[in-house]
Design a protein around this motif. Sequence first.
Motif, short mmCIF file in Angstrom:
data_model
loop_
_atom_site.label_atom_id
_atom_site.label_comp_id
_atom_site.label_asym_id
_atom_site.label_seq_id
_atom_site.Cartn_x
_atom_site.Cartn_y
_atom_site.Cartn_z
N HIS A 55 -70.66 28.44 14.15
CA HIS A 55 -69.30 28.93 14.38
C HIS A 55 -69.10 30.39 13.99
CE1 HIS A 55 -67.58 25.23 15.87
NE2 HIS A 55 -68.38 24.61 15.02
N ASP A 56 -69.77 30.84 12.94
CA ASP A 56 -69.59 32.22 12.50
C ASP A 56 -70.52 33.20 13.20
OD1 ASP A 56 -67.78 31.05 10.75
OD2 ASP A 56 -69.03 31.34 8.97
N ASP A 57 -71.73 32.76 13.51
CA ASP A 57 -72.76 33.66 14.04
C ASP A 57 -73.22 33.28 15.44
OD1 ASP A 57 -72.52 34.55 11.45
OD2 ASP A 57 -74.52 33.96 10.83
N ILE A 89 -75.52 19.72 3.01
CA ILE A 89 -76.05 21.09 3.10
C ILE A 89 -76.48 21.37 4.54
CG2 ILE A 89 -77.97 22.58 2.41
CD1 ILE A 89 -77.78 21.22 -0.39
N HIS A 90 -77.21 20.44 5.13
CA HIS A 90 -77.64 20.60 6.53
C HIS A 90 -76.43 20.82 7.43
CE1 HIS A 90 -77.84 18.35 10.39
NE2 HIS A 90 -78.88 19.14 10.59
N GLU A 91 -75.42 19.99 7.30
CA GLU A 91 -74.24 20.09 8.15
C GLU A 91 -73.50 21.42 7.96
OE1 GLU A 91 -72.08 16.53 7.19
OE2 GLU A 91 -73.51 15.27 8.29
N GLU A 92 -73.40 21.87 6.71
CA GLU A 92 -72.69 23.12 6.43
C GLU A 92 -73.43 24.33 6.98
OE1 GLU A 92 -69.41 25.30 4.80
OE2 GLU A 92 -69.71 23.20 5.35
N VAL A 93 -74.74 24.38 6.78
CA VAL A 93 -75.52 25.50 7.32
C VAL A 93 -75.41 25.51 8.84
CG1 VAL A 93 -77.86 26.43 7.62
CG2 VAL A 93 -77.11 25.65 5.36
N HIS A 94 -75.60 24.35 9.45
CA HIS A 94 -75.52 24.24 10.91
C HIS A 94 -74.14 24.68 11.40
CE1 HIS A 94 -75.18 22.33 14.86
NE2 HIS A 94 -76.51 22.43 14.91
N TYR A 95 -73.09 24.17 10.79
CA TYR A 95 -71.72 24.48 11.21
C TYR A 95 -71.41 25.97 11.07
CZ TYR A 95 -66.65 24.65 11.37
OH TYR A 95 -65.35 24.99 11.68
#
Length: 123
Positions: A63-65, A53-59
């Motif tokens: 990358h998107d924002d 979850i941490h990695e996905e939120v960070h990524y």
Amino acid sequence: MSRESAELARRIAAIVDDKQGADIVALDVQELVGYTDYLVIATARNERQAKAIHEEVHYRLKHDDDRLPARTEGEAEARWVLLDYLDVVLHVMVPEMRDRYRLEKLWGVAAPLELELTEPASA
């Protein structure tokens, strides 16, 4: 700023939901503290899921924002991971940490932010 903060809290909650985080809540703490507008709190089944979850939120936010957290804590042990995006602070905890610290009770006077998730949080 509050509207932007609310949208960021909803976006973070949705990313956590996509990674199957559980019992996701967002609390409006603007009137209670000076360091953030919203707390997003979620449960991960185990340390591995907390890291994911941490990695996905960070990524996705990077990358998107083009947004990075001002501070991250707990990612090594991954029992309680905190990502501080200034206006929104994400707390991802394994069940025993969530039960022990009961942040929702600590911030009981904070109004919940309405979230649109695939699985509603249990009360």
